[in-house]
Design an enzyme around this catalytic site. Sequence first.
Site, PDB file in Angstrom:
ATOM      1  N   SER A   1      46.322  36.591  51.315  1.00  0.00           N
ATOM      2  CA  SER A   1      46.151  37.332  52.569  1.00  0.00           C
ATOM      3  C   SER A   1      45.321  36.520  53.557  1.00  0.00           C
ATOM      4  O   SER A   1      44.442  35.748  53.160  1.00  0.00           O
ATOM      5  CB  SER A   1      45.401  38.626  52.262  1.00  0.00           C
ATOM      6  OG  SER A   1      44.962  39.252  53.447  1.00  0.00           O
TER       7      SER A   1
ATOM      8  N   LYS B   1      41.139  38.116  46.770  1.00  0.00           N
ATOM      9  CA  LYS B   1      42.270  37.203  46.976  1.00  0.00           C
ATOM     10  C   LYS B   1      41.801  35.741  46.873  1.00  0.00           C
ATOM     11  O   LYS B   1      42.495  34.885  46.319  1.00  0.00           O
ATOM     12  CB  LYS B   1      42.900  37.453  48.354  1.00  0.00           C
ATOM     13  CG  LYS B   1      43.593  38.801  48.473  1.00  0.00           C
ATOM     14  CD  LYS B   1      44.901  38.801  47.699  1.00  0.00           C
ATOM     15  CE  LYS B   1      45.601  40.126  47.769  1.00  0.00           C
ATOM     16  NZ  LYS B   1      46.842  40.155  46.991  1.00  0.00           N
TER      17      LYS B   1
ATOM     18  N   TYR C   1      38.143  43.041  49.224  1.00  0.00           N
ATOM     19  CA  TYR C   1      39.593  42.773  49.173  1.00  0.00           C
ATOM     20  C   TYR C   1      39.849  41.288  49.424  1.00  0.00           C
ATOM     21  O   TYR C   1      40.525  40.610  48.632  1.00  0.00           O
ATOM     22  CB  TYR C   1      40.322  43.637  50.208  1.00  0.00           C
ATOM     23  CG  TYR C   1      41.756  43.206  50.425  1.00  0.00           C
ATOM     24  CD1 TYR C   1      42.716  43.405  49.442  1.00  0.00           C
ATOM     25  CD2 TYR C   1      42.151  42.569  51.605  1.00  0.00           C
ATOM     26  CE1 TYR C   1      44.021  42.980  49.617  1.00  0.00           C
ATOM     27  CE2 TYR C   1      43.454  42.141  51.798  1.00  0.00           C
ATOM     28  CZ  TYR C   1      44.387  42.350  50.795  1.00  0.00           C
ATOM     29  OH  TYR C   1      45.682  41.920  50.969  1.00  0.00           O
TER      30      TYR C   1
END
Length: 337
Positions: free
Chosen positions: A122, A150, A146
């Site tokens: 991402s 990643k 988050y």
Amino acid sequence: MPIELKKTILVVGGAGYIGSQMVLKLKEQGYQPLVLDNFSTGHRQVLNEVEVIEGELADRPLLDHIFSSRPISAVMHFASCIEVAESVRNPAKYYQNNVANTLCLLRALCQWEIKHFIFSSSAAVYGQPQYTPIDEAHPLAPINPYGRSKWMVEQMLEDFAHAEDLTYVSLRYFNAAGADARGRTGEMHPNETHLIPLILQVASKQRQAVSVYGRDYPTLDGTCIRDYIHVDDLCSAHLLALEALLAGGGSKIYNLGTGSGYSVKEVIEVAQEVTGQYIKIEEAPRRPGDPAILLADPSLARKELGWQPQSSDLAKIIEDAWRFTIYQLGKTRVLPI
Ligand code: UFG
């Protein structure tokens, strides 16, 4: 003439928004997708005529069974938790699912000598942009669990590729949007937080209004600018990455975006044109952590993979997402394409 066996690709999270689109594309391209999904957010109805295994990524005996019983050529991993705000409230869920469970998958992969891995990363790995458009050399400084989850997987991948006979491609998505052009699959998140589906919920009278988070950003109309990329274009990039790995290419990281951006206000305007519906908006304060502008520099994927987005014009993205929304509501049984 010998019959060439279809290559089996394990699609982890293949019942989700992007994974299910990938399953359709793999089938169309003559691969045999095998789906592993725990159906925590995925949907079974999109997976006609595809073998589906319901189970957890952390279930090592299940992974051993899958890898020992089938000739899997590569693994694509779409099974992440994706809500930024939830990751701040409940980081354990993100480190467990996105990091620890991916480690379990990688260990099994290496033990069973599966050589190729494609990871859905991402733009969240970059954090607040230091310059724009963002290329792959931009410093990595994620600002929420988050994004950190990643990045951690990308770091693990780098180390695994050094130590093991594994090559990988990590694809850093910007704003995934749109739906299958034939309405077969699309975005159906239980707690929707993304702009375009929320706007279409208003257009389809499932929601009263959409909030505009912040009008005072340093952009032309004061609202945030994002780089929206059609889900089908994301899947085309995965396919090219797969072909590059199968042909012996090395491990790589690519941004996936168009390089062009639209403001929140522009997205709402285009959605009004496409749907023919008035979209009521509510002014709201800035959402914490939202950068003013997020734009990809996608030139590396273009140069090395030959990837060129075909469907990421904003009107096309919204048309496809709208068709899917209407179809889901059962208002038409006709697939227009
Ligand atoms: N927005 C609104 N109202 C809403 C929802 C969103 O104004 O109800 C705005 C946001 O403030 C943002 C833009 O619309 O400016 C897009 O927001 P999304 O929530 O659709 O997407 P994000 O840009 O926040 O998130 C995307 C990916 C994430 C990733 C992030 C950073 O979906 O997975 O980019 O790369 F972490």
